[in-house]
Design a protein around this motif. Structure first.
Motif, mmCIF file in Angstrom:
data_model
loop_
_atom_site.group_PDB
_atom_site.id
_atom_site.type_symbol
_atom_site.label_atom_id
_atom_site.label_comp_id
_atom_site.label_asym_id
_atom_site.label_seq_id
_atom_site.Cartn_x
_atom_site.Cartn_y
_atom_site.Cartn_z
ATOM 1 N N ARG A 120 0.864 -1.265 -0.035
ATOM 2 C CA ARG A 120 -0.072 0.003 -0.020
ATOM 3 C C ARG A 120 0.886 1.351 0.104
ATOM 4 N NH1 ARG A 120 -4.014 2.610 4.144
ATOM 5 N NH2 ARG A 120 -5.426 3.692 2.613
ATOM 6 N N ALA A 176 2.562 1.722 -3.439
ATOM 7 C CA ALA A 176 1.479 1.784 -4.627
ATOM 8 C C ALA A 176 1.072 3.544 -4.357
ATOM 9 C CB ALA A 176 0.217 1.174 -4.237
ATOM 10 N N ARG A 177 1.158 4.061 -3.245
ATOM 11 C CA ARG A 177 0.750 5.602 -3.430
ATOM 12 C C ARG A 177 1.998 6.625 -3.068
ATOM 13 N NH1 ARG A 177 -2.621 5.107 2.274
ATOM 14 N NH2 ARG A 177 -0.770 4.542 3.773
ATOM 15 N N LEU A 184 0.865 -5.607 -5.316
ATOM 16 C CA LEU A 184 1.239 -4.278 -5.966
ATOM 17 C C LEU A 184 0.555 -4.204 -7.200
ATOM 18 C CD1 LEU A 184 2.582 -1.842 -5.172
ATOM 19 C CD2 LEU A 184 4.726 -2.913 -5.851
ATOM 20 N N TRP A 205 -3.083 -3.346 -6.896
ATOM 21 C CA TRP A 205 -3.068 -1.941 -6.821
ATOM 22 C C TRP A 205 -2.860 -0.969 -7.969
ATOM 23 C CZ3 TRP A 205 -2.034 -3.166 -1.566
ATOM 24 C CH2 TRP A 205 -2.768 -2.569 -0.593
ATOM 25 N N ALA A 206 -1.943 -1.744 -8.807
ATOM 26 C CA ALA A 206 -1.882 -1.066 -10.050
ATOM 27 C C ALA A 206 -2.796 -1.334 -11.037
ATOM 28 C CB ALA A 206 -0.640 -1.702 -11.012
ATOM 29 N N GLU A 257 -9.554 -0.387 -1.988
ATOM 30 C CA GLU A 257 -8.673 -1.449 -2.060
ATOM 31 C C GLU A 257 -9.011 -2.654 -1.197
ATOM 32 O OE1 GLU A 257 -6.350 1.907 0.350
ATOM 33 O OE2 GLU A 257 -5.142 1.983 -1.270
ATOM 34 N N MET A 302 3.825 -2.997 -12.851
ATOM 35 C CA MET A 302 3.676 -2.702 -11.432
ATOM 36 C C MET A 302 4.605 -1.179 -10.954
ATOM 37 S SD MET A 302 4.342 -6.070 -9.861
ATOM 38 C CE MET A 302 5.213 -6.612 -11.227
ATOM 39 N N PRO A 312 3.130 4.398 -11.071
ATOM 40 C CA PRO A 312 2.545 4.839 -9.816
ATOM 41 C C PRO A 312 1.504 5.617 -10.192
ATOM 42 C CG PRO A 312 4.594 6.109 -10.293
ATOM 43 C CD PRO A 312 4.514 5.016 -11.466
#
Lengths: 503, 230
Positions: A54, A57-58, A133, A136-137, A162, A248, A251
């Motif tokens: 997390r 990812a951010r 990841l 998230w992507a 999420e 991945m 961002p």
């Protein structure tokens, strides 16, 4: 082909299991330990991976791409090198104990259940992080934009965007890691052992090498196959995520970045994760590099042997994966799916189970010890096959979909088709699969331990001997050679795959 | 002569019946609403779509069950007519020899075919280094080189602009004249049919019928075609 091998393997093992020697209490303890450590390792890896993924990812920072690439490295990292690195940090004379000693505190002991779990988390935390990841992507940037327009904070984002993704991906990540840890051999061999920390895989080895009890070894192999098959079936139902794919390092523009405290928290997580990954390896490299030049000649001999094994296994794996992928597509439909499933089923067969089966099959005809390297090549090839097939089959399917009809209409068949169409178009996944196979085979300490004698050692086996003989300088030097060879093999193959400027 | 005798094609819930004959050297446009089965019809003639019943003849020879490459035809698809990793010359040479091991004389043939479609000097380019029109020319050069008596076109020029498309159709007409090939060309554009095809086959409502004289059919279309033409 794979199905036949599977059948004969199981047949040979089952046939011998009829013989003398049942399972002992210690064997059941091994079964319990195997399940327990795999459960703990998988749960810890996934739970720790969630906040780290997390944070990654951010946040955007210098070296982010490098860190994410590095997180793919444990996959091709020889397990003994990892163990050696963890010993340098958490071992008796390691950094942590030195620090505790300086503070006048008690010592920690890395051997036993927590050591095994620690090593597995070291190995699989990056894998879990990469899998998550990817999740998230895969959340569309527009979703985050919408969330921002509705005034979502970090918590609301987590719940609405999420958490649903994690609910989809985390079980698969857990099962993959559980499956990997079920077949743990070298970690249990070096950090576990004894009546309280023996895995089934290790018990097979001990029954085989120390008790010469083939019946028990075969029975244990059956138990292990059952465990892995059950976990494999479970894993099959939950579609398995792949940490091999790309995408991945992109961002996403995020609006729920929170304040300074959250930034600090993310920074600490990322730094902690990176340190946990990099520090052990850095320590091995630092200690080993000065000793590389002075390594005894048998280390270099075993390195040459491992290189042969790695190259041989790579050739066999690629040939099998290509043949299997073509057969799956040629058969199509249900029969193709069955074949594909058989190719991937090798995931559930552990190296020592396959090794035990091959040993029993070969014994009536030849001395298995004479064929140690050949068997190692074959077993390594079989172990890498599912990964190679996963990479090559979708790529071949895409080639057939886009250009199969054109090739058919021009009469492009057989070897000419392979040479002119398939191989050039598959170069990238082939290179990547070759790199994975070569690195995995280079660093594998598994079936060779069943077969080889002193003079036929591979490089990981040599490293194990040096470690158990407490020749730690030589061990560190050998670890550097092993690590270097694995990474170099992977790099060379992968580079070959990328080298071609494709239109 | 290409002849389809009571051919039936079944794909899932889709069914298409075809009864028609096209004389040698004829140029025929295949028209009809989208989803009616124009591509499927060409696929069946080319050997990519299995025929449930009936027979396909080229002259006296039955070709219903022959593998695609053994049929006396060349086909151009909507896209992917070139291999992206091969040069223009190699893409053309595949039409001569799938092994790509060419003699000097064969290489000269390839160069000649490329020159004929106006691509002299571009032999070494890859498809990505060519414009859309040039890519179509490479594919046509291969058709020219293969010298097959039947040519099937599944809208290979649909992505080109109007001027470029007209150019390709003109080149196509020249190639058909030179080789004497019979042409079956799927098109969405009635102007294409008028431009180079004196006859049309109509694919609509589960049937492929014809050939009809293009002008007469377009002036007095049956209901299904009228709905399509609008």
């Amino acid at each position: 082909m794979a199905g036949g091998a599977e059948f004969w393997r199981a047949g040979a093992v089952a046939w011998w299991a009829e013989g003398p020697g049942g399972l002992r209490a210690a064997d059941w303890a091994a079964v319990r330990f195997t399940l327990w450590q795999a459960l703990l390792s998988a749960a810890l890896s996934v739970m720790l991976a969630v906040p780290i993924a997390r944070a990654l990812a951010r946040r955007r920072f210098v070296g982010r791409g490098v860190l994410i690439t590095l997180m793919g490295a444990p996959f091709i990292l020889p397990s003994l090198v990892a163990v050696l690195g963890l010993l340098a940090v958490f071992g008796r004379a390691g950094l942590v104990n030195q620090g505790l000693g300086a503070l006048g505190l008690g010592q920690i002991n890395i051997f036993g259940l927590h050591g095994v779990v620690l090593a597995h988390v070291f190995y699989n935390l990056p894998l879990a992080t990469r899998i998550l990841l990817q999740g998230w992507a895969a959340i569309p940037a527009e979703r985050f934009r919408l969330a921002a327009s509705l005034g979502f904070g970090p918590q609301a984002s987590f719940r609405q965007l999420e958490w649903p993704m994690l609910r989809d991906l985390a079980p698969g990540a857990f099962l993959v890691i559980f499956l990997i840890c079920l077949t743990s051999f070298s970690v249990a061999l070096t950090l576990g052992g004894g009546p309280r920390a023996t895995t089934v895989e290790l018990a097979i080895y001990q029954a085989f090498r120390f008790d010469f009890d083939m019946g028990r070894a075969a029975l244990l192999a059956l138990v292990q196959f059952g465990l892995c098959a059950a976990a494999g079936v479970l894993a099959w139902r939950v579609t398995l995520p792949s940490a091999l794919g790309g995408g991945m390092d992109r961002p996403v523009q995020r609006y729920d970045m929170g304040g300074a405290a959250l930034r600090l928290w993310d920074g600490a997580l990322i730094a902690g994760g990176a340190l946990f990954l990099v520090l052990p390896l850095a320590l091995v490299a630092l200690r080993g590099l000065p000793h590389v030049a002075g390594l005894p000649p048998e280390v270099w001999h075993s390195a040459a042997r491992s290189l042969v094994v790695a190259i041989g296994a790579t050739g066999v794996t690629l040939a099998m994966a290509l043949a299997l992928a073509h057969a799956v597509l040629a058969l199509g439909g249900g029969r193709g799916a069955v074949l594909e499933w058989l190719g991937l089923a090798a995931l559930a067969a552990s190296p020592l189970v396959v090794g035990t089966g091959l040993y029993l099959l070969i014994r009536p005809f030849a001395n298995p010890r004479d064929l140690a390297l050949l068997v190692t090549v074959l077993v390594n090839a079989a172990m890498a096959l599912p990964f190679a097939l996963r990479l090559i089959l979708p790529a071949l399917r895409a080639v057939q979909d886009s250009h199969g009809r054109l090739a058919d209409s021009l009469g492009l068949h057989g070897l000419a088709r392979l040479r002119i169409l398939s191989l050039p178009r598959l170069r990238r996944p082939l290179g990547f699969a070759a790199g994975l196979t070569a690195a995995l085979s280079m660093g594998d300490l598994g079936v060779i331990m069943l077969f080889a004698e002193r003079e036929g050692a591979t490089l990981p086996m040599q490293l194990y001997r040096l470690m158990t003989a407490y020749r730690l300088d030589d061990a560190a030097g050998t670890a550097v050679v092993l690590l270097g060879a694995s990474l170099a093999l992977f790099w060379a193959c992968d580079r070959w795959g990328r080298g071609h400027a494709e239109a | 002569m290409l002849r389809l005798d009571d051919v039936a094609i079944m794909q899932g819930g889709f069914a298409l019946g075809a009864v028609f004959a096209v004389a040698q050297g004829e140029r025929v446009a295949v028209i009809g609403p989208s989803g009616a089965g124009k591509s499927t019809l060409l696929g069946a003639i080319a050997g990519f779509v299995p025929v449930a019943s009936g027979q396909i003849f080229w002259g006296a020879a039955e070709i219903t069950r022959l593998p695609p490459a053994a049929r006396p035809l060349s086909i151009l698809f909507q896209d992917n007519n070139l291999f992206p990793h091969l040069s223009a010359a190699e893409n053309v040479a595949l039409g001569l020899k799938p092994s790509l091991r060419l003699t000097a004389a064969e290489q000269a043939h390839v160069a000649h075919a490329l020159a004929r479609v106006g691509l002299a000097g571009l032999e070494a380019r890859r498809p990505a280094q060519l414009s859309g029109g040039q890519q179509s020319r490479v594919a046509l050069a291969r058709v020219l080189l293969r010298q097959k008596p039947l040519l099937l076109l599944d809208e290979p020029f649909a992505a080109l602009g109007p001027a470029l498309k007209a150019e390709m159709l003109a080149l196509l007409a020249e190639i058909c004249t030179e080789t004497g090939a019979t042409l079956l060309m799927v098109t969405h554009d009635i102007a294409d049919a008028r431009a180079i095809a004196p006859e049309v086959i109509l694919v609509a409502e589960g049937r492929a019928e014809g050939p009809f004289a293009t002008g007469a059919l377009l002036e007095n279309p049956p209901p299904a075609l009228r709905a399509y033409l609008g």
